[in-house]
Scaffold this active site. Structure first.
Site, PDB file in Angstrom:
ATOM      1  N   ASP A  19       1.069  -1.244   0.028  1.00 38.41           N
ATOM      2  CA  ASP A  19       0.054  -0.415   0.119  1.00 38.41           C
ATOM      3  C   ASP A  19       1.015   1.174  -0.054  1.00 38.41           C
ATOM      4  O   ASP A  19       2.179   1.457   0.483  1.00 38.41           O
ATOM      5  CB  ASP A  19      -0.828  -0.106   1.589  1.00 38.41           C
ATOM      6  CG  ASP A  19      -2.220   0.701   1.679  1.00 38.41           C
ATOM      7  OD1 ASP A  19      -2.089   1.136   0.170  1.00 38.41           O
ATOM      8  OD2 ASP A  19      -2.551   1.405   1.930  1.00 38.41           O
ATOM      9  N   HIS A  36       2.564   3.437  -9.245  1.00 33.48           N
ATOM     10  CA  HIS A  36       2.169   1.710  -9.154  1.00 33.48           C
ATOM     11  C   HIS A  36       3.486   1.475 -10.996  1.00 33.48           C
ATOM     12  O   HIS A  36       3.602   0.210 -10.216  1.00 33.48           O
ATOM     13  CB  HIS A  36       0.574   1.710 -10.352  1.00 33.48           C
ATOM     14  CG  HIS A  36      -0.445   2.149  -9.152  1.00 33.48           C
ATOM     15  ND1 HIS A  36      -0.421   1.344  -7.675  1.00 33.48           N
ATOM     16  CD2 HIS A  36      -1.537   2.322  -9.927  1.00 33.48           C
ATOM     17  CE1 HIS A  36      -1.789   1.811  -7.166  1.00 33.48           C
ATOM     18  NE2 HIS A  36      -2.081   2.860  -8.640  1.00 33.48           N
ATOM     19  N   LEU A 130      10.524 -21.353  -3.676  1.00 29.82           N
ATOM     20  CA  LEU A 130       9.622 -20.430  -3.043  1.00 29.82           C
ATOM     21  C   LEU A 130       8.026 -19.969  -3.714  1.00 29.82           C
ATOM     22  O   LEU A 130       8.292 -20.237  -4.840  1.00 29.82           O
ATOM     23  CB  LEU A 130       9.997 -18.468  -3.005  1.00 29.82           C
ATOM     24  CG  LEU A 130       8.760 -17.956  -3.477  1.00 29.82           C
ATOM     25  CD1 LEU A 130       9.019 -17.939  -1.606  1.00 29.82           C
ATOM     26  CD2 LEU A 130       9.599 -16.222  -3.789  1.00 29.82           C
TER      27      LEU A 130
END
Ligand code: FPP
Length: 257
Positions: A19, A36, A130
């Site tokens: 955020d 962004h 991962l």
């Protein structure tokens, strides 16, 4: 992994609410889109650090069901950043033995982006490094409803449903419960993210806005996580029921009568 990192008790599953992109950009008199774009650049270094720290699963909140209410140009920017990421990072993801998945409703994404997602999911499905998951068009409540419906459809006669049944029908059951939830940008909310999986997660909120977040702060938070005594509703070592003086027990017995 170096000597210092090897002593960190790494969380198995880390989830991040990325955020603060919009505010980061507005602080610099730029458009939210710029935030962004800069935010997308941070992702690779956090993925690399997660691998170095031997984290098993990393889930990143890239676009929520609620984000559909944003202006269309902003939505389109996030869509195109996802596509760019899938193309640009594909080789790294394969080379690093990462298993890649997207959870959420991607039906409104362009066909080509959905093809890139499907191809990367397919080509990494047997990778055992991962587990990297992007939550895109994702909502925690929608995921729970979807798990319940999937369960009823697949096993209509099994009553009652158990917690394990629900867990097994989530969108990425291989990731397990979240151990550590990090939210950047200063707000302290869950925002409909992995609602079922965060039941016992440790929550870390940092003021740092996502484009300024980096691997060093990420590692520091993981180190702090390693120092926490997680009790899962039980009691810690040295805190047994018998602990305490005889007099205290006598007083307690009297209080209970
Ligand atoms: C929240 O910041 C962030 C999002 C809604 C999108 C997160 C997206 C990225 C990090 C880039 C996308 C990259 C890929 C690879 C999918 P905000 O806009 O709510 O910030 P604000 O709270 O300051 O307004």
């Amino acid at each position: 992994m170096n000597q210092a990192e090897s002593t960190i008790k790494a969380p198995n599953h880390v989830a991040i609410v990325m955020d603060g992109n919009g505010r980061w950009a507005q602080d610099r008199l730029h458009s939210r889109a710029w935030g962004h774009i800069r935010g997308a650049k941070v992702i690779s270094s956090i993925v690399e650090e997660a691998i170095d720290l031997d984290i098993k699963a990393l889930t990143l909140y890239a676009f929520s069901t609620e984000n559909w209410s944003r202006p269309l140009p902003e939505i389109k920017i996030i869509f195109s950043l996802l596509k760019k990421y899938l193309i640009k990072e594909r080789a790294q993801i394969l080379n690093n033995n990462i298993r890649f998945n997207v959870i959420g409703d991607t039906s409104k994404l362009p066909v080509e982006t959905n093809q890139l997602i499907a191809s990367l999911e397919q080509d990494t499905s047997s990778s055992d490094g991962l587990n990297l998951t992007f939550a895109f068009g994702y909502g925690g409540r929608a995921e729970i409803i979807s798990a319940v419906n999937q369960f009823i459809k697949s096993t209509p006669d099994k009553v009652p449903m158990t917690e394990e049944d629900l867990t097994n029908n989530l969108m990425a059951p291989q990731n397990g419960d979240v151990d550590l939830l990090i939210r950047t940008g200063g707000d302290q909310r869950i925002s409909n993210f992995l609602l079922w999986q965060v039941a016992y997660a440790e929550l870390f909120f940092t003021q740092t806005k996502w484009p300024n977040f980096n691997r060093f702060e990420f590692r520091e938070i993981c180190q702090q996580f390693g120092t926490i005594e997680r009790r899962f509703g039980g009691v810690g070592p040295g805190q047994s029921y018998e602990h305490g003086s005889k007099l205290a027990h006598l007083n307690m017995d009297r209080e209970l009568m």
